[in-house]
Design a protein around this motif. Structure first.
Motif, short mmCIF file in Angstrom:
data_model
loop_
_atom_site.label_atom_id
_atom_site.label_comp_id
_atom_site.label_asym_id
_atom_site.label_seq_id
_atom_site.Cartn_x
_atom_site.Cartn_y
_atom_site.Cartn_z
N GLY A 78 0.81 -1.01 0.04
CA GLY A 78 0.05 -0.01 -0.04
C GLY A 78 0.77 1.34 -0.09
O GLY A 78 0.61 2.37 -0.54
N SER A 79 1.91 1.29 0.61
CA SER A 79 2.74 2.59 0.86
C SER A 79 3.39 3.05 -0.45
O SER A 79 3.46 4.01 -0.82
CB SER A 79 3.88 2.36 2.10
OG SER A 79 4.90 1.28 1.57
N CYS A 80 3.90 1.80 -1.20
CA CYS A 80 4.73 2.21 -2.24
C CYS A 80 3.61 2.69 -3.46
O CYS A 80 3.79 3.45 -4.31
CB CYS A 80 5.35 0.99 -2.95
SG CYS A 80 6.85 0.58 -2.06
N VAL A 81 2.45 1.92 -3.53
CA VAL A 81 1.35 2.37 -4.48
C VAL A 81 0.68 3.95 -4.14
O VAL A 81 0.56 4.77 -5.04
CB VAL A 81 0.22 1.42 -4.19
CG1 VAL A 81 -1.13 1.87 -5.14
CG2 VAL A 81 0.53 0.09 -4.83
N LEU A 82 0.61 4.21 -3.02
CA LEU A 82 0.21 5.53 -2.56
C LEU A 82 1.19 6.57 -2.88
O LEU A 82 1.07 7.80 -3.36
CB LEU A 82 -0.04 5.61 -1.15
CG LEU A 82 -0.43 7.04 -0.33
CD1 LEU A 82 -1.94 7.28 -1.21
CD2 LEU A 82 -0.60 7.07 0.94
N HIS A 83 2.57 6.06 -2.73
CA HIS A 83 3.61 7.02 -3.35
C HIS A 83 3.51 7.35 -4.65
O HIS A 83 3.52 8.73 -5.35
CB HIS A 83 4.90 6.43 -2.91
CG HIS A 83 6.03 7.31 -3.58
ND1 HIS A 83 6.41 8.55 -2.98
CD2 HIS A 83 6.99 6.84 -4.53
CE1 HIS A 83 7.43 9.11 -4.02
NE2 HIS A 83 7.76 8.27 -4.79
N ILE A 84 3.21 6.18 -5.41
CA ILE A 84 3.13 6.41 -6.88
C ILE A 84 1.97 7.34 -7.39
O ILE A 84 2.09 8.09 -8.10
CB ILE A 84 3.34 5.23 -7.77
CG1 ILE A 84 4.58 4.59 -7.52
CG2 ILE A 84 2.65 5.32 -9.36
CD1 ILE A 84 5.54 5.10 -8.09
N GLY A 121 6.53 3.11 9.90
CA GLY A 121 6.76 4.45 9.42
C GLY A 121 7.91 4.76 8.40
O GLY A 121 8.17 5.98 8.31
N GLY A 122 8.25 3.71 7.67
CA GLY A 122 9.54 3.99 6.81
C GLY A 122 10.67 4.43 7.69
O GLY A 122 11.21 3.59 8.65
N THR A 123 11.29 5.50 7.14
CA THR A 123 12.39 5.85 7.98
C THR A 123 12.29 6.39 9.38
O THR A 123 13.21 6.63 10.31
CB THR A 123 13.37 7.14 7.30
OG1 THR A 123 12.22 8.21 7.04
CG2 THR A 123 13.74 6.74 5.86
N PHE A 124 10.76 6.61 9.83
CA PHE A 124 10.74 6.91 11.08
C PHE A 124 11.21 5.96 12.33
O PHE A 124 11.74 6.20 13.41
CB PHE A 124 9.08 7.05 11.27
CG PHE A 124 8.51 7.07 12.70
CD1 PHE A 124 8.58 8.45 13.18
CD2 PHE A 124 8.35 6.23 13.47
CE1 PHE A 124 8.31 8.44 14.54
CE2 PHE A 124 7.85 6.32 14.95
CZ PHE A 124 7.91 7.76 15.24
N CYS A 125 11.18 4.58 11.75
CA CYS A 125 11.72 3.71 12.66
C CYS A 125 13.13 3.76 13.02
O CYS A 125 13.75 3.06 13.99
CB CYS A 125 11.19 2.15 12.24
SG CYS A 125 12.13 1.54 10.82
N ASP A 167 0.99 -4.64 3.64
CA ASP A 167 2.28 -4.04 3.56
C ASP A 167 3.37 -4.58 4.57
O ASP A 167 3.30 -4.65 5.62
CB ASP A 167 2.32 -2.64 4.29
CG ASP A 167 1.83 -1.60 3.32
OD1 ASP A 167 2.84 -1.29 2.49
OD2 ASP A 167 0.70 -1.06 3.35
N VAL A 168 4.20 -5.24 3.80
CA VAL A 168 5.37 -6.12 4.16
C VAL A 168 6.16 -5.32 5.01
O VAL A 168 6.64 -5.97 6.08
CB VAL A 168 6.20 -6.94 3.05
CG1 VAL A 168 7.31 -7.67 3.56
CG2 VAL A 168 5.36 -7.77 2.35
N SER A 169 6.28 -4.07 4.76
CA SER A 169 7.12 -3.13 5.75
C SER A 169 6.66 -3.17 6.96
O SER A 169 7.43 -3.26 7.91
CB SER A 169 7.42 -1.65 4.92
OG SER A 169 5.81 -1.13 4.82
N CYS A 170 5.47 -3.02 7.31
CA CYS A 170 4.96 -3.12 8.66
C CYS A 170 5.04 -4.52 9.26
O CYS A 170 5.33 -4.64 10.53
CB CYS A 170 3.22 -2.66 8.88
SG CYS A 170 2.88 -1.06 8.19
N LEU A 171 4.68 -5.62 8.52
CA LEU A 171 4.79 -6.98 8.96
C LEU A 171 6.45 -7.09 9.26
O LEU A 171 6.59 -7.80 10.13
CB LEU A 171 4.25 -7.87 7.72
CG LEU A 171 2.93 -7.76 7.70
CD1 LEU A 171 2.33 -8.71 6.28
CD2 LEU A 171 2.12 -7.80 8.63
N MET A 172 7.28 -6.71 8.61
CA MET A 172 8.77 -6.92 8.89
C MET A 172 8.96 -6.34 10.40
O MET A 172 9.69 -6.87 11.22
CB MET A 172 9.49 -6.18 7.76
CG MET A 172 11.04 -6.28 8.05
SD MET A 172 12.04 -5.46 6.70
CE MET A 172 11.51 -3.91 6.56
#
Length: 244
Positions: A77-83, A180-184, A214-219
């Protein structure tokens, strides 16, 4: 329909099984799927860190590889929203506009475009859904609890089609996990505390698996679970929907 499969860089590097599951699922549902070999990062990490002016080459490359498809689908979802929000290319804005209007996160593509009503998937486990912020508040794949409106969730709608799967009810269904991406990276302590709270909600309510789109959150959640030596596992929604 010709579908361009967009696999974000962190999935390609750390969770390739999610990309494979997404491909297999789309093919099972009748899509003619293509994976452009030259695709790279969409530029989201730079943009989120305040360096949007450095994403021009990412934008041009993305447009070169994905402008000819009927739809572009990604398990993120995050990458799609960015695009959707930030893809612009000087001299080729028509192609960029086509992509922005045709790119979908996997669960919204399955519900809104393919209108999936039946799946052959089986997953006899108790599962908690993590609603990622970008998907929920940016792409609107599920309802925000603070809004006075009928609840909905496209990931839940799909998971309810899976034989044997039991969805657990969380105490705080749409709370941020703290990734939160680079927030972490910049706010490590706050990020970890938020992640621990998110994990505790799932564990307290009996989840055997935590899933999301979102794999980023799951990671982020998986790292906390491993450090706690918890038996709870994480799986991207594509892996569950593709499981037979």
């Amino acid at each position: 329909m010709r579908v361009g499969l967009f696999i974000p860089c962190y999935i390609d590097q750390f969770y390739p099984q999610v990309g494979i599951a997404t491909l297999q699922l789309l093919e099972k549902l009748g899509c003619n799927v293509h994976y452009p070999q030259g695709q790279t990062c969409c530029g989201q990490p730079m943009a989120n860190s305040g360096f949007k002016h450095l994403t021009g080459d990412c934008n041009r490359l993305f447009t070169e590889h994905f402008s000819t498809y009927d739809y572009i689908v990604a398990p993120s979802g995050s990458c799609v929203l960015h695009i959707k929000d930030h893809l612009h290319v000087a001299g080729n804005e028509a192609a960029a506009t086509h992509i922005r209007q045709r790119i979908y996160e996997l669960s919204e593509f399955l519900t809104d475009i393919l209108q999936v009503k039946h799946l052959r998937a089986k997953f006899p486990h108790k599962v908690g859904i993590h609603q990622s912020c970008h998907g929920q508040r940016g792409l609107h794949v599920s309802q925000m609890t603070e809004l006075v409106a009928p609840p909905f969730s496209k990931p839940r709608q799909l998971l309810e089609l899976v034989d044997g799967l039991e969805l657990v009810q969380l105490d705080r269904a749409d709370e941020c996990c703290g990734f939160g991406g680079t927030f972490c990276v910049f706010e490590e302590a706050v990020s970890v505390k938020m992640g621990k709270d998110r994990v505790a909600d799932h564990v307290h309510n009996g989840a055997e698996y935590i899933t999301g789109n979102d794999v980023s959150c799951l990671m982020h959640l998986e790292g906390i679970l491993r450090r706690q030596k918890s038996p709870v596992k994480v799986l991207h929604i594509a892996e569950i929907l593709n499981n037979e």
